[in-house]
Design an enzyme around this catalytic site. Structure first.
Site, PDB file in Angstrom:
ATOM      1  N   GLY A 183      77.587  16.786  53.665  1.00  0.00           N
ATOM      2  CA  GLY A 183      78.559  17.388  52.963  1.00  0.00           C
ATOM      3  C   GLY A 183      79.424  16.856  52.190  1.00  0.00           C
ATOM      4  O   GLY A 183      80.801  17.132  51.828  1.00  0.00           O
TER       5      GLY A 183
ATOM      6  N   SER B 216      87.199  17.652  65.726  1.00  0.00           N
ATOM      7  CA  SER B 216      87.890  18.486  65.463  1.00  0.00           C
ATOM      8  C   SER B 216      89.320  18.512  66.532  1.00  0.00           C
ATOM      9  O   SER B 216      88.913  18.785  68.008  1.00  0.00           O
ATOM     10  CB  SER B 216      87.338  19.547  65.685  1.00  0.00           C
ATOM     11  OG  SER B 216      88.829  20.503  65.245  1.00  0.00           O
TER      12      SER B 216
ATOM     13  N   GLU C 192      90.549  21.387  67.296  1.00  0.00           N
ATOM     14  CA  GLU C 192      89.438  22.489  67.948  1.00  0.00           C
ATOM     15  C   GLU C 192      89.115  22.138  69.166  1.00  0.00           C
ATOM     16  O   GLU C 192      88.765  23.342  70.895  1.00  0.00           O
ATOM     17  CB  GLU C 192      88.555  23.396  67.699  1.00  0.00           C
ATOM     18  CG  GLU C 192      89.488  24.515  66.367  1.00  0.00           C
ATOM     19  CD  GLU C 192      89.923  25.309  66.638  1.00  0.00           C
ATOM     20  OE1 GLU C 192      89.032  25.814  67.698  1.00  0.00           O
ATOM     21  OE2 GLU C 192      90.952  25.805  66.328  1.00  0.00           O
TER      22      GLU C 192
ATOM     23  N   TYR D  43      82.199  27.066  67.652  1.00  0.00           N
ATOM     24  CA  TYR D  43      82.749  26.009  67.478  1.00  0.00           C
ATOM     25  C   TYR D  43      83.032  24.474  67.895  1.00  0.00           C
ATOM     26  O   TYR D  43      82.583  23.594  68.184  1.00  0.00           O
ATOM     27  CB  TYR D  43      83.605  25.896  66.051  1.00  0.00           C
ATOM     28  CG  TYR D  43      84.024  24.458  65.180  1.00  0.00           C
ATOM     29  CD1 TYR D  43      83.293  24.338  63.437  1.00  0.00           C
ATOM     30  CD2 TYR D  43      85.103  23.714  64.957  1.00  0.00           C
ATOM     31  CE1 TYR D  43      83.976  23.256  63.507  1.00  0.00           C
ATOM     32  CE2 TYR D  43      85.624  23.005  64.494  1.00  0.00           C
ATOM     33  CZ  TYR D  43      84.602  22.820  63.586  1.00  0.00           C
ATOM     34  OH  TYR D  43      85.461  20.994  62.861  1.00  0.00           O
TER      35      TYR D  43
HETATM   36  O1  G4F Z   1      92.815  27.699  58.880  1.00  0.00           O
HETATM   37  P1  G4F Z   1      91.960  28.113  59.466  1.00  0.00           P
HETATM   38  O2  G4F Z   1      90.589  28.978  60.042  1.00  0.00           O
HETATM   39  O3  G4F Z   1      91.887  26.564  60.524  1.00  0.00           O
HETATM   40  P2  G4F Z   1      91.154  26.351  62.221  1.00  0.00           P
HETATM   41  O4  G4F Z   1      90.386  27.290  62.652  1.00  0.00           O
HETATM   42  O5  G4F Z   1      92.421  26.192  62.704  1.00  0.00           O
HETATM   43  O6  G4F Z   1      90.759  25.645  62.571  1.00  0.00           O
HETATM   44  C1  G4F Z   1      90.369  24.214  60.607  1.00  0.00           C
HETATM   45  O7  G4F Z   1      90.857  23.327  61.656  1.00  0.00           O
HETATM   46  C2  G4F Z   1      90.129  22.351  62.484  1.00  0.00           C
HETATM   47  C3  G4F Z   1      90.701  21.506  63.024  1.00  0.00           C
HETATM   48  O8  G4F Z   1      91.456  21.665  64.390  1.00  0.00           O
HETATM   49  C4  G4F Z   1      88.790  22.088  62.102  1.00  0.00           C
HETATM   50  F1  G4F Z   1      87.968  21.692  62.956  1.00  0.00           F
HETATM   51  C5  G4F Z   1      88.375  23.130  61.293  1.00  0.00           C
HETATM   52  O9  G4F Z   1      87.318  23.268  61.013  1.00  0.00           O
HETATM   53  C6  G4F Z   1      88.855  23.568  60.608  1.00  0.00           C
HETATM   54  O10 G4F Z   1      89.082  22.428  58.989  1.00  0.00           O
HETATM   55  O11 G4F Z   1      93.515  28.690  60.499  1.00  0.00           O
HETATM   56  C7  G4F Z   1      93.751  28.354  61.367  1.00  0.00           C
HETATM   57  C8  G4F Z   1      94.530  29.593  61.871  1.00  0.00           C
HETATM   58  C9  G4F Z   1      94.064  30.411  63.364  1.00  0.00           C
HETATM   59  O12 G4F Z   1      95.180  30.216  64.291  1.00  0.00           O
HETATM   60  C10 G4F Z   1      94.118  31.413  62.298  1.00  0.00           C
HETATM   61  O13 G4F Z   1      94.318  32.698  63.657  1.00  0.00           O
HETATM   62  O14 G4F Z   1      95.448  30.847  61.408  1.00  0.00           O
HETATM   63  C11 G4F Z   1      95.022  31.288  61.471  1.00  0.00           C
HETATM   64  N1  G4F Z   1      94.680  32.742  60.745  1.00  0.00           N
HETATM   65  C12 G4F Z   1      95.330  33.644  61.120  1.00  0.00           C
HETATM   66  N2  G4F Z   1      94.959  34.853  59.405  1.00  0.00           N
HETATM   67  C13 G4F Z   1      93.534  32.667  59.754  1.00  0.00           C
HETATM   68  C14 G4F Z   1      94.027  34.323  58.720  1.00  0.00           C
HETATM   69  N3  G4F Z   1      92.629  31.983  59.464  1.00  0.00           N
HETATM   70  C15 G4F Z   1      92.117  32.184  58.593  1.00  0.00           C
HETATM   71  N4  G4F Z   1      91.219  32.090  58.329  1.00  0.00           N
HETATM   72  N5  G4F Z   1      92.237  33.553  57.775  1.00  0.00           N
HETATM   73  C16 G4F Z   1      93.180  34.479  58.059  1.00  0.00           C
HETATM   74  O15 G4F Z   1      93.459  35.581  57.342  1.00  0.00           O
END
Ligand code: G4F
Length: 386
Positions: free
Chosen positions: A38, A155, A157, A179
């Site tokens: 990666g 993670s 998560e 995930y």
């Molecule tokens: O930025 P996210 O997509 O990250 P998420 O799901 O927390 O996962 C990341 O962190 C993890 C470690 O905790 C890693 F393992 C994983 O691989 C990745 O790097 O979302 C963060 C938060 C979520 O609660 C989501 O529901 O943001 C919220 N969110 C709100 N609006 C959104 C959006 N997420 C995304 N991607 N896009 C939106 O428009």
């Protein structure tokens, strides 16, 4: 022309991807060798920078061959100690060959299906990539290089439906997404192999970590990239296209990815960094020990371009929440609105880490605070579009 000459002639922008047999010719007796999968991603590329700066190791970066390659994160790397190799987690033979032929001293597995939101749509691929393939890596190491140290990306998560905050290493694993479940599975596999075969195999719990190399679908980068676009639109007197987000009330513990790379390396070398090391490697939480809503991230990101906006909702429905600012003509301009399609089938409402053990035992200390991280990301995106 011999292999080296051909290779360096073709090594423009690091796009020469070697097969494993050819790659082995770049190993030498003196230097240790690290395989990083990666490597074009955020963490992989930072790990290459870190190892080139802090060690003399030969680094083989695993990439999947795609018809359109994205090497933006590694394009700056010009070193004879860094080579790209063909690598695909979904091909067992490839995994075995990498370990059998290169016999790495460290195997750092950052390759993954890492988008939580997509993991419901691609549950099987997520499982095979993030969990099943770890058996192949472990088996290959056990068979061909049992003293190779393995780091598998874990993670926050995995904590999922959290029982208490902040979450530490003892927190139960209650994933909410395919995930999260896949990362719990790889953790259990690694534990079994570590205990059964005495392998140095570990999986840290990394809370959200971001930066200028973050993928554009993750919420932080999505926000900073769009704030930069809005900044440009305002300066050029063009219409503002609002950002569309999902659940802005979710809370995350965000850190700078570069800080975590140092933590991972300390975790992989506990005999050096942990004075309590007893021959069995331990797994640690890495986090900022702060938690913030997506809403707060939005506000801070807009502050970076001099906008102090305000939220409005003329109903009780959270989906109607909007973020505005008033321009110099006192007109109300919409900056952020909610799009329900970005909501998840099951949300992890709060992630809030406790990295006390890593700070004490590994003497790990993050350098970048949350506010500086947001600023760095916004400024980078402004530079990229100007
Ligand atoms: O930025 P996210 O997509 O990250 P998420 O799901 O927390 O996962 C990341 O962190 C993890 C470690 O905790 C890693 F393992 C994983 O691989 C990745 O790097 O979302 C963060 C938060 C979520 O609660 C989501 O529901 O943001 C919220 N969110 C709100 N609006 C959104 C959006 N997420 C995304 N991607 N896009 C939106 O428009």
């Amino acid at each position: 022309m011999n292999l080296e000459e051909t290779y360096f002639k073709k090594k423009i922008d690091n796009i020469n991807i070697l097969n494993i047999i050819d790659a082995a010719k770049f190993k030498n007796e003196t230097n240790k060798c690290v395989v990083i999968t990666g490597v074009t991603g955020q963490d992989g590329s930072h790990m290459v920078d870190y190892l080139l700066k802090n060690t003399q190791y030969i680094i083989f970066g695993g990439v999947r061959r795609l018809s359109v390659q994205n090497h933006t994160n590694i394009r700056h790397i010009k070193s004879d100690r860094f080579h790209l190799i063909n690598f695909d987690l979904n091909d067992s033979n490839n995994i075995y060959k990498v370990v059998e032929v290169l016999k790495p001293d460290y195997f750092i597995n950052f390759a993954a299906q890492s988008y939580v939101a997509c993991s419901w749509d691609f549950a099987k691929i997520t499982w095979e990539t993030n969990a099943t393939s770890i058996i192949d890596i472990l088996e290959a190491i056990k068979s061909f290089k049992p003293n190779c140290k393995l780091y598998q990306a874990g993670s926050s998560e995995e904590f999922g439906n959290v029982s208490y905050s902040p979450q530490d290493e003892k927190h139960p694993l209650k994933p909410r997404s395919p995930y999260g479940a896949s990362k719990v599975a790889s953790r259990q596999l690694i534990k079994v192999y570590r205990e059964s075969y005495n392998l140095y195999a570990i999986q840290g719990w990394l809370f959200n970590h971001e930066g200028t190399r973050r993928g554009e679908d993750f919420v932080t980068r999505k926000i900073t990239k769009n704030v930069a676009k809005i900044n440009k639109s305002i300066k050029n007197n063009e219409p503002v296209i609002p950002i569309e987000l999902g659940n802005i009330y979710a809370k995350r513990d965000w850190s700078d990815a570069e800080d975590f790379i140092d933590g991972i390396w300390r975790m992989l070398n506990q005999e050096i960094y942990n004075e309590n090391y007893n021959g069995t490697p331990e797994e640690f939480v890495f986090s900022s020990n702060e938690t913030h809503t997506i809403k707060e991230f939005v506000e801070l990101a807009f502050n970076c371009i001099g906008i102090n906006g305000y939220w409005k909702n003329d109903s009780t429905d959270l989906l109607n929440e909007k973020y505005f600012y008033k321009n110099k003509n006192n007109e109300e301009i919409l900056l952020v609105k909610i799009n329900p399609s970005f909501y998840r089938l099951a949300e992890v409402d709060i992630l809030f880490g406790d990295s006390t053990r890593a700070r004490h035992e590994l003497k790990w200390e993050p350098k970048t605070i949350f506010e500086s991280l947001v600023k760095k990301m916004v400024n980078n995106d402004i530079d990229l579009i100007s």
